[in-house]
Design a protein around this motif. Sequence first.
Motif, mmCIF file in Angstrom:
data_model
loop_
_atom_site.group_PDB
_atom_site.id
_atom_site.type_symbol
_atom_site.label_atom_id
_atom_site.label_comp_id
_atom_site.label_asym_id
_atom_site.label_seq_id
_atom_site.Cartn_x
_atom_site.Cartn_y
_atom_site.Cartn_z
ATOM 1 N N ARG B 2 0.570 -1.254 -0.129
ATOM 2 C CA ARG B 2 0.309 -0.071 -0.143
ATOM 3 C C ARG B 2 1.159 1.416 -0.027
ATOM 4 O O ARG B 2 0.445 1.793 -0.859
ATOM 5 C CB ARG B 2 -1.206 -0.171 1.222
ATOM 6 N N ASP B 46 -12.718 4.220 -15.344
ATOM 7 C CA ASP B 46 -13.900 3.759 -15.413
ATOM 8 C C ASP B 46 -14.511 4.465 -16.617
ATOM 9 O O ASP B 46 -15.210 5.460 -15.666
ATOM 10 C CB ASP B 46 -15.069 2.088 -14.902
ATOM 11 N N SER B 137 -15.144 -0.517 -19.325
ATOM 12 C CA SER B 137 -14.682 -1.944 -19.015
ATOM 13 C C SER B 137 -14.968 -2.987 -19.213
ATOM 14 O O SER B 137 -14.844 -4.232 -19.281
ATOM 15 C CB SER B 137 -14.122 -1.616 -17.087
ATOM 16 N N VAL B 138 -16.795 -3.066 -18.876
ATOM 17 C CA VAL B 138 -17.118 -4.608 -18.928
ATOM 18 C C VAL B 138 -17.181 -4.787 -20.061
ATOM 19 O O VAL B 138 -17.236 -6.164 -21.277
ATOM 20 C CB VAL B 138 -18.523 -4.767 -18.640
ATOM 21 N N ASN B 226 -7.849 -1.669 -13.041
ATOM 22 C CA ASN B 226 -9.225 -1.240 -12.460
ATOM 23 C C ASN B 226 -9.179 -2.020 -11.294
ATOM 24 O O ASN B 226 -8.490 -3.286 -11.474
ATOM 25 C CB ASN B 226 -10.102 -1.053 -12.650
ATOM 26 N N ILE B 227 -9.115 -1.463 -9.745
ATOM 27 C CA ILE B 227 -9.838 -2.171 -8.242
ATOM 28 C C ILE B 227 -10.046 -3.251 -8.410
ATOM 29 O O ILE B 227 -10.102 -4.384 -7.840
ATOM 30 C CB ILE B 227 -9.107 -1.020 -7.002
ATOM 31 N N ALA B 228 -11.369 -3.548 -9.348
ATOM 32 C CA ALA B 228 -12.273 -4.410 -9.309
ATOM 33 C C ALA B 228 -12.121 -5.378 -10.001
ATOM 34 O O ALA B 228 -12.247 -6.350 -8.787
ATOM 35 C CB ALA B 228 -14.179 -3.316 -9.679
ATOM 36 N N VAL B 229 -11.308 -4.924 -11.006
ATOM 37 C CA VAL B 229 -11.408 -5.767 -12.035
ATOM 38 C C VAL B 229 -9.857 -7.098 -10.891
ATOM 39 O O VAL B 229 -10.103 -7.925 -10.911
ATOM 40 C CB VAL B 229 -10.695 -5.888 -13.154
ATOM 41 N N THR B 231 -9.572 -6.982 -7.796
ATOM 42 C CA THR B 231 -10.101 -8.126 -6.769
ATOM 43 C C THR B 231 -10.066 -9.216 -7.003
ATOM 44 O O THR B 231 -10.312 -9.836 -6.675
ATOM 45 C CB THR B 231 -11.342 -6.602 -6.272
ATOM 46 N N ALA B 232 -11.620 -9.419 -7.758
ATOM 47 C CA ALA B 232 -11.672 -10.550 -8.605
ATOM 48 C C ALA B 232 -11.009 -11.490 -9.164
ATOM 49 O O ALA B 232 -11.139 -12.094 -8.636
ATOM 50 C CB ALA B 232 -12.700 -9.364 -10.399
ATOM 51 N N LEU B 233 -10.293 -10.336 -9.620
ATOM 52 C CA LEU B 233 -9.844 -11.989 -10.144
ATOM 53 C C LEU B 233 -8.963 -12.551 -8.843
ATOM 54 O O LEU B 233 -9.070 -14.260 -8.681
ATOM 55 C CB LEU B 233 -8.218 -11.462 -11.440
ATOM 56 N N LEU B 235 -9.482 -12.704 -6.173
ATOM 57 C CA LEU B 235 -10.644 -13.136 -4.998
ATOM 58 C C LEU B 235 -11.099 -14.662 -5.383
ATOM 59 O O LEU B 235 -10.650 -15.299 -4.919
ATOM 60 C CB LEU B 235 -11.981 -12.505 -4.912
ATOM 61 N N PHE B 280 -4.161 -10.853 -1.757
ATOM 62 C CA PHE B 280 -4.027 -9.116 -1.246
ATOM 63 C C PHE B 280 -3.341 -8.457 -1.711
ATOM 64 O O PHE B 280 -3.204 -7.440 -2.950
ATOM 65 C CB PHE B 280 -4.501 -8.356 -0.215
ATOM 66 N N TYR B 287 -2.670 -3.879 -10.125
ATOM 67 C CA TYR B 287 -3.420 -3.065 -10.077
ATOM 68 C C TYR B 287 -2.611 -1.961 -10.041
ATOM 69 O O TYR B 287 -2.655 -0.838 -10.699
ATOM 70 C CB TYR B 287 -4.478 -2.870 -8.695
ATOM 71 N N GLN B 291 -1.634 0.256 -13.115
ATOM 72 C CA GLN B 291 -2.405 2.024 -12.927
ATOM 73 C C GLN B 291 -0.504 2.955 -12.539
ATOM 74 O O GLN B 291 -1.374 4.320 -14.064
ATOM 75 C CB GLN B 291 -2.649 2.005 -11.557
#
Lengths: 166, 359
Positions: B2, B46, B137-138, B226-229, B231-233, B235, B280, B287, B291
């Motif tokens: 971080r 996004d 992004s989607v 993108n942090i959401a993407v 994170t999904a991976l 996870l 994490f 990311y 980024q």
Amino acid sequence: MEKLLEQFSVGLFFWQTVLFIALLFLLKKFAWKPILNAINEREEGIRDALTSAEKARREMENLQADNQKLLQEAHAEREAMLKEARDMKNKMVADAKEEAQAQASKMIEQAQAAIESEKKAAMAELKSHVAGISLGIAEKVLRQELSNKDKQIELVESMLGEAILN
Amino acid sequence: MRKKITVKTTTFLLLLISFFSYGKEDPAKEEKNAEIKAYIQHHLQDSYDFNLYSVTDDNGQIHHRGFPLPVILWDNGLKVFSSSKFHHGEAVAKAGGNYYKLDHGKIYKTDASGIINYDESHHATNVKPLDFSITKSVVMILITCILMFLLFKGLGRSYAKNGGIAKGVGRFFEPIVLYIRDDIAIPNIGEKHYKRYMSYLLTIFFFIWFLNIFGLTPLGVNVTGNIAVTTALALLTFLITNLTANKNYWKHIFWMPGVPVPMKVILAPIELLGVIIKPFSLLIRLYANMQAGHIVLMSLIGLMFIFKSWIGSSLSFGLSFAISLIEVLVALLQAYIFTMLSALYFGFAVEEHDHEEAH
């Protein structure tokens, strides 16, 4: 961190998860399994081919060794046969020689025996013949001699002399 | 990790600020700087419409060229409407009796006049509806999925057709597939278990790699940044690791064998933390790298327009060209690292060993 959380989009997360999992299963079924299986099969095929080639090579070697061995055996056998034949020949020749010798000596013996018996027979005949002739002569001589007295004495004396010599 | 991002971000911000202060005297230049900064920020986020390019007409009006995407909201019922209703954040969209407005790339529920209230730290206080929109992004994820599916399905078929030998583009991808199997999966997971994870490793590698590469195209869709993407991976890696883990793995976490009992007690929370930190680190690494790459690259491209002198601009052109090449490498490298580390974690999860010997 706060900014990151603010940026986090639940919708994007949702779509990403759904689409990715769908992609994962679709690819697993339609792509990765066929691809990995094909690669595995090919690799196994190559491995099998290599081992069988190696096996064939070894078999070939064995075969060659066998051939060599057979050849050697054949050589040895031929050699043995030749030797045997030679030995047989020698033996036969020797046997024949021996037999011939024996035959010959036997024949010679027979011949000698025949000669001996012939000789004996001839001698006996000769003896009897000579005896006959001698008797004849003696008769004649005696007839003649006995007519003359002196001569008789002379004869008796000579005969006596001979008898003593004998 | 971080900390690293914070350092990166601050460095970048300092750089930007220094440029701004440099150009302070010239109001036109300042405006340009602000525009570039906004553009970069916009690009990194996004967006609800697929922007291909923007033009400024003679009146100084900016026109965005592209196509709108569907907005899907869950706000007391499903609301679906085209993102063109937002007019790039300038208008209030009305859908099913509710009003929505874009603010800093996020959809907020507003009243008919579209007023957004801010708190002291300039955060909008309006209600955010649950947003399942098909964003840029989607769309890119969807395109990548379709592309990958067609590509690898074709590759799979070409094996069947050509008697186990890849043809065409498969000649390029087969060594990569083999590399992932022989140099990532087998050494890390082991000959016995690797087959279970191959599909995931292959999919994640090509998915990240392709999206990273797409991010470098002029369309510049920053999906893996993108942090959401990410994170999904991450996870998924986390779930697969822990759902397929054997009892050895859990034993090593909760009751480390071969160490004294007090140590076991101390180690348990650390190990447990490690279970979460591992994925994490995956999500932050991907990311942050993507980024940062995009920020650096776009800043350097932006510098060309700020300098407006043939020395400075050509220098920054050369620099951005070099960075682009590095980014192509980074795109591959990050995909490799993500896959490699996922395989490593799977390897931990299915590891079988004798405790007496191992410790």
